[in-house]
Design a protein around this motif. Structure first.
Motif, PDB file in Angstrom:
ATOM      1  N   ALA A   1     -19.809  -7.737  -2.502  1.00  0.00           N
ATOM      2  CA  ALA A   1     -20.169  -6.622  -3.388  1.00  0.00           C
ATOM      3  C   ALA A   1     -18.980  -6.126  -4.197  1.00  0.00           C
ATOM      4  O   ALA A   1     -19.133  -5.257  -5.053  1.00  0.00           O
ATOM      5  N   GLY A   2     -17.784  -6.662  -3.894  1.00  0.00           N
ATOM      6  CA  GLY A   2     -16.585  -6.359  -4.667  1.00  0.00           C
ATOM      7  C   GLY A   2     -16.317  -4.887  -4.870  1.00  0.00           C
ATOM      8  O   GLY A   2     -16.067  -4.156  -3.915  1.00  0.00           O
ATOM      9  N   PRO A   3     -16.385  -4.430  -6.124  1.00  0.00           N
ATOM     10  CA  PRO A   3     -16.003  -3.053  -6.443  1.00  0.00           C
ATOM     11  C   PRO A   3     -16.864  -1.970  -5.795  1.00  0.00           C
ATOM     12  O   PRO A   3     -16.449  -0.821  -5.724  1.00  0.00           O
ATOM     13  N   SER A   4     -18.047  -2.322  -5.307  1.00  0.00           N
ATOM     14  CA  SER A   4     -18.866  -1.282  -4.680  1.00  0.00           C
ATOM     15  C   SER A   4     -18.414  -0.983  -3.250  1.00  0.00           C
ATOM     16  O   SER A   4     -18.793   0.036  -2.686  1.00  0.00           O
ATOM     17  N   ILE A   5     -17.585  -1.842  -2.670  1.00  0.00           N
ATOM     18  CA  ILE A   5     -17.028  -1.562  -1.347  1.00  0.00           C
ATOM     19  C   ILE A   5     -16.030  -0.414  -1.479  1.00  0.00           C
ATOM     20  O   ILE A   5     -15.184  -0.404  -2.358  1.00  0.00           O
ATOM     21  N   ARG A   6     -16.137   0.546  -0.612  1.00  0.00           N
ATOM     22  CA  ARG A   6     -15.238   1.698  -0.623  1.00  0.00           C
ATOM     23  C   ARG A   6     -14.120   1.476   0.392  1.00  0.00           C
ATOM     24  O   ARG A   6     -14.290   0.753   1.375  1.00  0.00           O
ATOM     25  N   ALA A   7     -12.988   2.115   0.152  1.00  0.00           N
ATOM     26  CA  ALA A   7     -11.847   1.988   1.057  1.00  0.00           C
ATOM     27  C   ALA A   7     -11.223   3.350   1.300  1.00  0.00           C
ATOM     28  O   ALA A   7     -11.325   4.250   0.465  1.00  0.00           O
ATOM     29  N   ALA A   8     -10.584   3.465   2.435  1.00  0.00           N
ATOM     30  CA  ALA A   8      -9.793   4.651   2.759  1.00  0.00           C
ATOM     31  C   ALA A   8      -8.468   4.163   3.332  1.00  0.00           C
ATOM     32  O   ALA A   8      -8.445   3.288   4.194  1.00  0.00           O
ATOM     33  N   ILE A   9      -7.393   4.705   2.813  1.00  0.00           N
ATOM     34  CA  ILE A   9      -6.058   4.389   3.314  1.00  0.00           C
ATOM     35  C   ILE A   9      -5.583   5.574   4.127  1.00  0.00           C
ATOM     36  O   ILE A   9      -5.512   6.696   3.614  1.00  0.00           O
ATOM     37  N   ASP A  10      -5.304   5.320   5.383  1.00  0.00           N
ATOM     38  CA  ASP A  10      -4.875   6.379   6.302  1.00  0.00           C
ATOM     39  C   ASP A  10      -5.778   7.604   6.202  1.00  0.00           C
ATOM     40  O   ASP A  10      -5.333   8.737   6.044  1.00  0.00           O
ATOM     41  N   LYS A  11      -7.079   7.337   6.237  1.00  0.00           N
ATOM     42  CA  LYS A  11      -8.149   8.346   6.273  1.00  0.00           C
ATOM     43  C   LYS A  11      -8.339   9.121   4.966  1.00  0.00           C
ATOM     44  O   LYS A  11      -8.951  10.175   4.945  1.00  0.00           O
ATOM     45  N   ARG A  12      -7.828   8.594   3.855  1.00  0.00           N
ATOM     46  CA  ARG A  12      -8.033   9.206   2.536  1.00  0.00           C
ATOM     47  C   ARG A  12      -8.680   8.177   1.623  1.00  0.00           C
ATOM     48  O   ARG A  12      -8.187   7.054   1.525  1.00  0.00           O
ATOM     49  N   HIS A  13      -9.761   8.588   0.965  1.00  0.00           N
ATOM     50  CA  HIS A  13     -10.439   7.673   0.049  1.00  0.00           C
ATOM     51  C   HIS A  13      -9.442   7.120  -0.956  1.00  0.00           C
ATOM     52  O   HIS A  13      -8.560   7.831  -1.427  1.00  0.00           O
ATOM     53  N   ALA A  14      -9.603   5.840  -1.267  1.00  0.00           N
ATOM     54  CA  ALA A  14      -8.673   5.174  -2.173  1.00  0.00           C
ATOM     55  C   ALA A  14      -9.434   4.343  -3.193  1.00  0.00           C
ATOM     56  O   ALA A  14     -10.437   3.712  -2.868  1.00  0.00           O
ATOM     57  N   LYS A  15      -8.949   4.339  -4.424  1.00  0.00           N
ATOM     58  CA  LYS A  15      -9.535   3.533  -5.494  1.00  0.00           C
ATOM     59  C   LYS A  15      -9.027   2.096  -5.379  1.00  0.00           C
ATOM     60  O   LYS A  15      -8.020   1.835  -4.716  1.00  0.00           O
ATOM     61  N   PRO A  16      -9.701   1.161  -6.044  1.00  0.00           N
ATOM     62  CA  PRO A  16      -9.288  -0.244  -5.961  1.00  0.00           C
ATOM     63  C   PRO A  16      -7.843  -0.504  -6.380  1.00  0.00           C
ATOM     64  O   PRO A  16      -7.203  -1.414  -5.860  1.00  0.00           O
ATOM     65  N   ASP A  17      -7.306   0.309  -7.281  1.00  0.00           N
ATOM     66  CA  ASP A  17      -5.936   0.071  -7.732  1.00  0.00           C
ATOM     67  C   ASP A  17      -4.888   0.817  -6.896  1.00  0.00           C
ATOM     68  O   ASP A  17      -3.696   0.772  -7.195  1.00  0.00           O
ATOM     69  N   ALA A  18      -5.318   1.448  -5.800  1.00  0.00           N
ATOM     70  CA  ALA A  18      -4.381   2.178  -4.934  1.00  0.00           C
ATOM     71  C   ALA A  18      -3.450   1.206  -4.221  1.00  0.00           C
ATOM     72  O   ALA A  18      -3.893   0.175  -3.701  1.00  0.00           O
ATOM     73  N   PRO A  19      -2.160   1.529  -4.179  1.00  0.00           N
ATOM     74  CA  PRO A  19      -1.213   0.666  -3.473  1.00  0.00           C
ATOM     75  C   PRO A  19      -1.408   0.756  -1.958  1.00  0.00           C
ATOM     76  O   PRO A  19      -1.736   1.812  -1.427  1.00  0.00           O
TER      77      PRO A  19
END
Length: 83
Positions: free
Chosen positions: A49-67
């Motif tokens: 699903a690529g871009p529709s997958i959501r991510a969180a870095i260290d419990k904070r929502h992160a965009k696809p371009d987040a380091p």
């Protein structure tokens, strides 16, 4: 870093979490997803699903371009729906 998988991402991969170290050159959430997709058919299916997958870095929502440098934990989950 610890990778956490939720809902159908977890079901498709077949595990809830794992420890992994991204290869050199993988610097963002989107690049990490691309690398994960290359790890086998279960990962390809989980992240198709690529871009529709959501991510969180260290419990904070992160965009696809987040380091991802310095992240201890990255969680992946499908888009939320409400009702």
């Amino acid at each position: 870093m610890k990778l956490l998988y939720f809902a159908w991402v977890r079901e498709r991969i077949g595990r809830a979490e794992e420890e992994a170290e991204a290869p050199a050159g993988v610097a963002t959430v989107a690049e990490l997803i691309g690398w994960l997709r290359s790890r086998g058919p279960q990962y390809e299916r989980a992240f198709e699903a690529g871009p529709s997958i959501r991510a969180a870095i260290d419990k904070r929502h992160a965009k696809p371009d987040a380091p991802i440098a310095g992240a201890r934990e990255i969680a992946f989950f499908p888009p939320m729906t409400g009702g």
